[in-house]
Design a protein around this motif. Structure first.
Motif, PDB file in Angstrom:
ATOM      1  N   GLN A 204       5.269  30.861  24.394  1.00 39.40           N
ATOM      2  CA  GLN A 204       5.482  29.648  23.929  1.00 39.40           C
ATOM      3  C   GLN A 204       6.265  29.233  23.069  1.00 39.40           C
ATOM      4  O   GLN A 204       6.310  29.576  21.947  1.00 39.40           O
ATOM      5  CB  GLN A 204       3.995  29.410  23.151  1.00 39.40           C
ATOM      6  N   ARG A 205       7.615  29.281  23.966  1.00 40.12           N
ATOM      7  CA  ARG A 205       8.904  30.376  23.440  1.00 40.12           C
ATOM      8  C   ARG A 205       9.089  29.325  22.639  1.00 40.12           C
ATOM      9  O   ARG A 205       9.846  28.654  21.649  1.00 40.12           O
ATOM     10  CB  ARG A 205       9.410  31.109  23.783  1.00 40.12           C
ATOM     11  N   ASP A 206       8.900  27.440  23.422  1.00 39.81           N
ATOM     12  CA  ASP A 206       8.877  26.323  23.403  1.00 39.81           C
ATOM     13  C   ASP A 206       8.140  25.585  22.626  1.00 39.81           C
ATOM     14  O   ASP A 206       8.178  24.134  22.107  1.00 39.81           O
ATOM     15  CB  ASP A 206       9.070  25.453  24.217  1.00 39.81           C
ATOM     16  N   GLY A 207       7.332  26.703  21.359  1.00 36.30           N
ATOM     17  CA  GLY A 207       6.450  26.284  20.777  1.00 36.30           C
ATOM     18  C   GLY A 207       4.738  25.766  21.072  1.00 36.30           C
ATOM     19  O   GLY A 207       4.108  25.942  22.072  1.00 36.30           O
ATOM     20  N   GLN A 208       3.838  25.508  20.144  1.00 36.35           N
ATOM     21  CA  GLN A 208       2.464  25.423  21.021  1.00 36.35           C
ATOM     22  C   GLN A 208       2.482  23.689  20.967  1.00 36.35           C
ATOM     23  O   GLN A 208       2.490  23.526  19.612  1.00 36.35           O
ATOM     24  CB  GLN A 208       1.514  26.746  19.860  1.00 36.35           C
ATOM     25  N   PRO A 209       1.971  23.790  22.013  1.00 37.68           N
ATOM     26  CA  PRO A 209       0.949  22.601  21.944  1.00 37.68           C
ATOM     27  C   PRO A 209      -0.007  21.804  21.095  1.00 37.68           C
ATOM     28  O   PRO A 209      -0.747  22.837  20.809  1.00 37.68           O
ATOM     29  CB  PRO A 209       0.677  22.133  23.411  1.00 37.68           C
ATOM     30  N   LYS A 210       0.251  20.732  20.296  1.00 34.44           N
ATOM     31  CA  LYS A 210      -0.498  20.207  19.489  1.00 34.44           C
ATOM     32  C   LYS A 210      -1.723  20.449  20.004  1.00 34.44           C
ATOM     33  O   LYS A 210      -2.322  20.020  21.147  1.00 34.44           O
ATOM     34  CB  LYS A 210      -0.405  19.403  18.690  1.00 34.44           C
ATOM     35  N   GLY A 211      -3.295  21.264  19.134  1.00 36.08           N
ATOM     36  CA  GLY A 211      -4.846  21.115  19.771  1.00 36.08           C
ATOM     37  C   GLY A 211      -4.641  22.162  20.377  1.00 36.08           C
ATOM     38  O   GLY A 211      -5.919  22.405  21.400  1.00 36.08           O
ATOM     39  N   GLU A 212      -3.438  22.765  21.253  1.00 39.53           N
ATOM     40  CA  GLU A 212      -3.948  23.871  21.856  1.00 39.53           C
ATOM     41  C   GLU A 212      -3.862  25.660  21.692  1.00 39.53           C
ATOM     42  O   GLU A 212      -3.139  25.362  20.591  1.00 39.53           O
ATOM     43  CB  GLU A 212      -3.462  23.573  23.178  1.00 39.53           C
ATOM     44  N   ARG A 213      -4.994  26.208  22.215  1.00 41.33           N
ATOM     45  CA  ARG A 213      -5.055  27.633  21.764  1.00 41.33           C
ATOM     46  C   ARG A 213      -3.532  28.045  21.363  1.00 41.33           C
ATOM     47  O   ARG A 213      -2.685  28.252  22.115  1.00 41.33           O
ATOM     48  CB  ARG A 213      -6.411  28.114  22.778  1.00 41.33           C
ATOM     49  N   ALA A 214      -3.520  29.363  21.029  1.00 40.61           N
ATOM     50  CA  ALA A 214      -2.170  29.501  20.601  1.00 40.61           C
ATOM     51  C   ALA A 214      -2.365  30.794  21.557  1.00 40.61           C
ATOM     52  O   ALA A 214      -3.690  31.769  21.924  1.00 40.61           O
ATOM     53  CB  ALA A 214      -2.667  30.054  19.452  1.00 40.61           C
ATOM     54  N   LEU A 215      -1.416  30.668  21.922  1.00 37.80           N
ATOM     55  CA  LEU A 215      -1.122  32.373  22.369  1.00 37.80           C
ATOM     56  C   LEU A 215      -0.176  33.061  22.784  1.00 37.80           C
ATOM     57  O   LEU A 215       0.286  34.289  23.749  1.00 37.80           O
ATOM     58  CB  LEU A 215      -0.701  31.645  24.588  1.00 37.80           C
ATOM     59  N   SER A 216       0.248  33.195  21.580  1.00 34.31           N
ATOM     60  CA  SER A 216       1.710  34.000  20.503  1.00 34.31           C
ATOM     61  C   SER A 216       1.522  33.979  19.517  1.00 34.31           C
ATOM     62  O   SER A 216       1.059  33.465  18.666  1.00 34.31           O
ATOM     63  CB  SER A 216       2.968  32.768  20.885  1.00 34.31           C
ATOM     64  N   TYR A 217       1.262  35.254  19.097  1.00 34.71           N
ATOM     65  CA  TYR A 217       1.521  36.455  17.474  1.00 34.71           C
ATOM     66  C   TYR A 217       2.382  35.882  17.228  1.00 34.71           C
ATOM     67  O   TYR A 217       2.385  35.250  15.421  1.00 34.71           O
ATOM     68  CB  TYR A 217       0.970  37.551  17.685  1.00 34.71           C
ATOM     69  N   TYR A 218       3.655  35.693  17.431  1.00 37.86           N
ATOM     70  CA  TYR A 218       4.424  35.249  16.498  1.00 37.86           C
ATOM     71  C   TYR A 218       4.950  34.078  17.035  1.00 37.86           C
ATOM     72  O   TYR A 218       5.391  33.993  17.981  1.00 37.86           O
ATOM     73  CB  TYR A 218       5.978  36.667  16.927  1.00 37.86           C
ATOM     74  N   ARG A 219       6.089  33.425  15.863  1.00 37.39           N
ATOM     75  CA  ARG A 219       6.246  32.657  15.616  1.00 37.39           C
ATOM     76  C   ARG A 219       8.040  32.686  16.398  1.00 37.39           C
ATOM     77  O   ARG A 219       8.910  33.224  15.796  1.00 37.39           O
ATOM     78  CB  ARG A 219       6.676  31.920  15.124  1.00 37.39           C
ATOM     79  N   TYR A 220       8.426  32.169  17.813  1.00 33.93           N
ATOM     80  CA  TYR A 220       9.798  32.004  18.352  1.00 33.93           C
ATOM     81  C   TYR A 220      10.192  31.087  17.333  1.00 33.93           C
ATOM     82  O   TYR A 220      10.560  30.113  17.198  1.00 33.93           O
ATOM     83  CB  TYR A 220       9.744  32.018  19.561  1.00 33.93           C
ATOM     84  N   ASP A 221      11.603  32.207  16.824  1.00 36.42           N
ATOM     85  CA  ASP A 221      12.668  31.309  15.808  1.00 36.42           C
ATOM     86  C   ASP A 221      14.239  31.503  16.164  1.00 36.42           C
ATOM     87  O   ASP A 221      14.192  33.015  15.667  1.00 36.42           O
ATOM     88  CB  ASP A 221      12.264  30.721  15.255  1.00 36.42           C
ATOM     89  N   LYS A 222      15.217  31.543  16.818  1.00 35.71           N
ATOM     90  CA  LYS A 222      16.421  31.514  16.691  1.00 35.71           C
ATOM     91  C   LYS A 222      16.674  32.885  15.706  1.00 35.71           C
ATOM     92  O   LYS A 222      17.740  33.315  15.524  1.00 35.71           O
ATOM     93  CB  LYS A 222      17.588  30.792  17.914  1.00 35.71           C
ATOM     94  N   ASP A 223      16.490  31.819  14.340  1.00 37.80           N
ATOM     95  CA  ASP A 223      17.147  32.755  13.272  1.00 37.80           C
ATOM     96  C   ASP A 223      16.301  33.785  12.417  1.00 37.80           C
ATOM     97  O   ASP A 223      16.373  34.059  11.604  1.00 37.80           O
ATOM     98  CB  ASP A 223      17.164  31.829  11.912  1.00 37.80           C
ATOM     99  N   LEU A 224      15.685  34.155  13.731  1.00 39.48           N
ATOM    100  CA  LEU A 224      14.490  34.728  12.787  1.00 39.48           C
ATOM    101  C   LEU A 224      14.263  36.287  13.181  1.00 39.48           C
ATOM    102  O   LEU A 224      14.358  36.580  14.320  1.00 39.48           O
ATOM    103  CB  LEU A 224      12.849  34.420  12.641  1.00 39.48           C
ATOM    104  N   PHE A 225      13.585  37.417  13.060  1.00 38.05           N
ATOM    105  CA  PHE A 225      14.159  38.793  14.292  1.00 38.05           C
ATOM    106  C   PHE A 225      12.656  38.487  14.854  1.00 38.05           C
ATOM    107  O   PHE A 225      13.060  39.018  16.086  1.00 38.05           O
ATOM    108  CB  PHE A 225      13.117  40.385  12.572  1.00 38.05           C
ATOM    109  N   THR A 226      11.978  37.510  14.674  1.00 43.01           N
ATOM    110  CA  THR A 226      10.938  37.482  16.009  1.00 43.01           C
ATOM    111  C   THR A 226      11.841  37.475  17.532  1.00 43.01           C
ATOM    112  O   THR A 226      11.000  37.068  18.387  1.00 43.01           O
ATOM    113  CB  THR A 226      10.025  36.274  15.314  1.00 43.01           C
ATOM    114  N   SER A 227      12.699  36.502  16.920  1.00 43.20           N
ATOM    115  CA  SER A 227      13.409  36.319  18.266  1.00 43.20           C
ATOM    116  C   SER A 227      14.283  37.651  19.252  1.00 43.20           C
ATOM    117  O   SER A 227      15.289  37.032  19.940  1.00 43.20           O
ATOM    118  CB  SER A 227      13.916  35.049  18.603  1.00 43.20           C
ATOM    119  N   SER A 228      14.361  38.230  18.259  1.00 42.41           N
ATOM    120  CA  SER A 228      15.598  40.193  18.245  1.00 42.41           C
ATOM    121  C   SER A 228      16.074  39.760  19.549  1.00 42.41           C
ATOM    122  O   SER A 228      14.464  40.364  20.076  1.00 42.41           O
ATOM    123  CB  SER A 228      15.576  40.504  17.441  1.00 42.41           C
TER     124      SER A 228
END
Length: 519
Positions: A204-228
């Motif tokens: 879910q690189r574009d964000g988690q749809p509100k109210g739906e089940r999380a499918l990604s453990y890490y938050r994707y953010d171009k300014d964070l190491f998680t998007s390295s």
């Protein structure tokens, strides 16, 4: 922050793998040097063939108790939960993760500068001793054991050629899985490796749809190491196209199966987000490896993520309210909250723990007990004390547990049964001597009766529901207190067994066990 871009051919290669033009079982991944072994195809990767394997080997039904442990870089901050790697990236997480980002930034600095991977060199495990751990698990009564091989955090606890973020390459710089499984086998114990990494892929690189089940453990953010897109970090954080991640997920499991030959592989929730084709290939590889080694293997997972005919169902932190027709498992933890070691950790009392285990065993279940070592490899005294208490009880009453089978009914009683958070009933039901549970010897000649507490000395005990599954009442030969073998005077009238409670002992405080021998 310096990052290198993913090579342009990565996605096309993943697409070719999915299409079948490149066969994973016959080629080496040039990026990690791993080639999955080829085994004679007794089972093919389809549900019809895989279901012929069966769900549970008899040895697992005999074993009843195993131990595993949540241990990794998340044990370094030791704050609140093993989900620290996720919550440190989310400003307002769920209640059980609240305050994690603030704690991280106060103690380690901004997440833009101190990422989760910076904890890895601090995960030293210098006091880990595989031989002592194997002795401890065996003395606690476990018949099988093993590590959380890879949690959601993306760090592998084995010497991996697939994942450069692994315990042999950095942090402990030791093959934790290899050392421990070898020590367990030296003691005649079965082995288990658990996998939780289905959730690691960033879907879910574009964000988690509100109210739906999380499918990604890490938050994707171009300014964070998680998007390295650094070749190493992107594997830790799961930052890769879904098709590529699915191949990566499969390679990790196959590597452990090929390298360490675990008797069981176990999967946490979110296995269902892995496409069916990959789950089938994973199961076929594991089953065929077992056939090739003349090894009876098992596959355990949660929810409805695999067909019942080929897997053992696991219910987290809970149990069945009734007795199912097939073997099942529950994973429970010594601690009252969280699975890894955390600051100010609280623990369940040993009597509560064992009574709930007896309930599981009476319902055709197997217990997988979790412990929580510190980052340095020390198992805290509070946990050692509980394992010692469990081991002492199992040593005295193991005859009524190991190798037994379910009675016609699991039992009866007065305890208030609460729903568990992951299905079934909770793992912390408060039982008393008024709650009765049964097991039966494999040859059917002995019924074991558990009172989940200590009856008053000399009180009259009345046990019902001793009939077999056809409703035939037993012909009783003798009744004895299993603690010391002392005989009980008894009568059996109107389908009720009556006898007198024995004198109290330390063991009675947890559960009082009788053996009813049949003619």
């Amino acid at each position: 922050m310096n990052r290198t871009r993913v090579s342009a051919f990565a996605a096309p290669v993943a697409a070719l793998l999915l299409s079948g033009m490149i066969c994973l079982h016959t080629h080496a991944d040039e990026t990690n040097g791993f080639t999955a072994k080829q085994y004679p195809p007794v089972y093919t990767p389809d549900w019809e063939s895989l279901s012929k394997h069966g769900s549970a080997p008899e040895w697992l039904d005999d074993a009843k108790l195993g131990i595993y442990f949540h241990w990794g870089p998340y044990s370094v901050p030791a704050y609140r939960t093993e989900w620290y790697p996720r919550w440190m990236h989310i400003a307002k997480p769920a209640n059980w993760g609240a305050g994690t980002m603030e704690y991280h930034e106060k103690n380690y600095g901004p997440i833009e500068e101190f990422g989760y991977h910076h904890f890895i060199p601090m995960f030293t495990a210098e006091k880990f001793d595989a031989e002592k751990w194997a002795d401890l698990f065996q003395s606690a009564g476990a018949r099988f054991a093993g590590p959380v091989a890879q949690h959601h955090d993306g760090f592998s606890m084995w010497d991996s050629n697939v994942n450069p973020n692994n315990a042999a390459a950095e942090g402990p710089k030791r093959d934790i899985t290899g050392e421990l499984l070898a020590a367990l086998r030296d003691r005649g114990m079965k082995t288990i490796t658990t996998f939780h990494h289905s959730f690691t892929g960033q879907r879910q690189r574009d964000g988690q749809p509100k109210g739906e089940r999380a499918l990604s453990y890490y938050r994707y953010d171009k300014d964070l190491f998680t998007s390295s897109e650094d070749p190493k970090l992107r594997k830790l954080y799961g930052n890769m196209p879904e098709e590529e991640f699915n191949e990566y997920w499969l390679s990790l499991v196959q590597e452990v199966v090929d390298k360490y030959s675990p008797d069981m592989i176990w999967f946490d929730s979110w296995l269902d987000v892995i496409p069916e084709e990959y789950r089938q290939r994973m199961a076929a590889h594991h089953f065929n490896a077992g056939e090739h080694r003349d090894q009876e293997v098992a596959l355990i997972c949660k929810q409805q993520d695999m067909p019942d005919e080929l897997r053992v169902l696991d219910i987290e932190q809970g149990g069945m309210k009734d007795m199912p027709d097939r073997l099942w498992m529950t994973d429970v933890t010594l601690s009252s909250s969280g699975w890894c070691y955390v600051q100010n950790q609280k623990y369940k009392p040993v009597d509560l723990l064992i009574r709930n285990m007896i309930d599981v065993w009476s319902k055709r279940g197997v217990v997988l007990l979790n412990i929580s070592p510190r980052a340095d490899g020390v198992i805290p005294d509070e946990q050692l004390d509980r394992l010692e208490g469990l081991g002492a009880w199992m040593k005295k009453y193991g005859e009524a547990i190991y190798g037994t089978r379910a009675h016609s009914v699991f039992g009866y009683g007065e305890a208030a049964i609460r729903d568990g958070s992951h299905g079934g009933q909770a793992a912390t039901i408060k039982y008393s001597e008024k709650d009765v549970r049964f097991t039966r010897s494999a040859d059917g000649k002995t019924i074991y009766v558990f009172l989940l507490g200590q009856p008053k000395d000399g009180s009259q005990i009345a046990i019902k529901h001793l009939a077999n599954s056809e409703g035939v009442q037993p012909v009783i030969d003798e009744v004895a207190y299993l603690g010391d073998g002392s005989q009980c005077e008894w009568t059996f009238e109107n389908d009720v067994l009556n006898f007198v409670a024995p004198k109290p002992t330390d063991a009675n405080e947890i559960a009082t066990v009788f053996e009813v021998k049949l003619k």
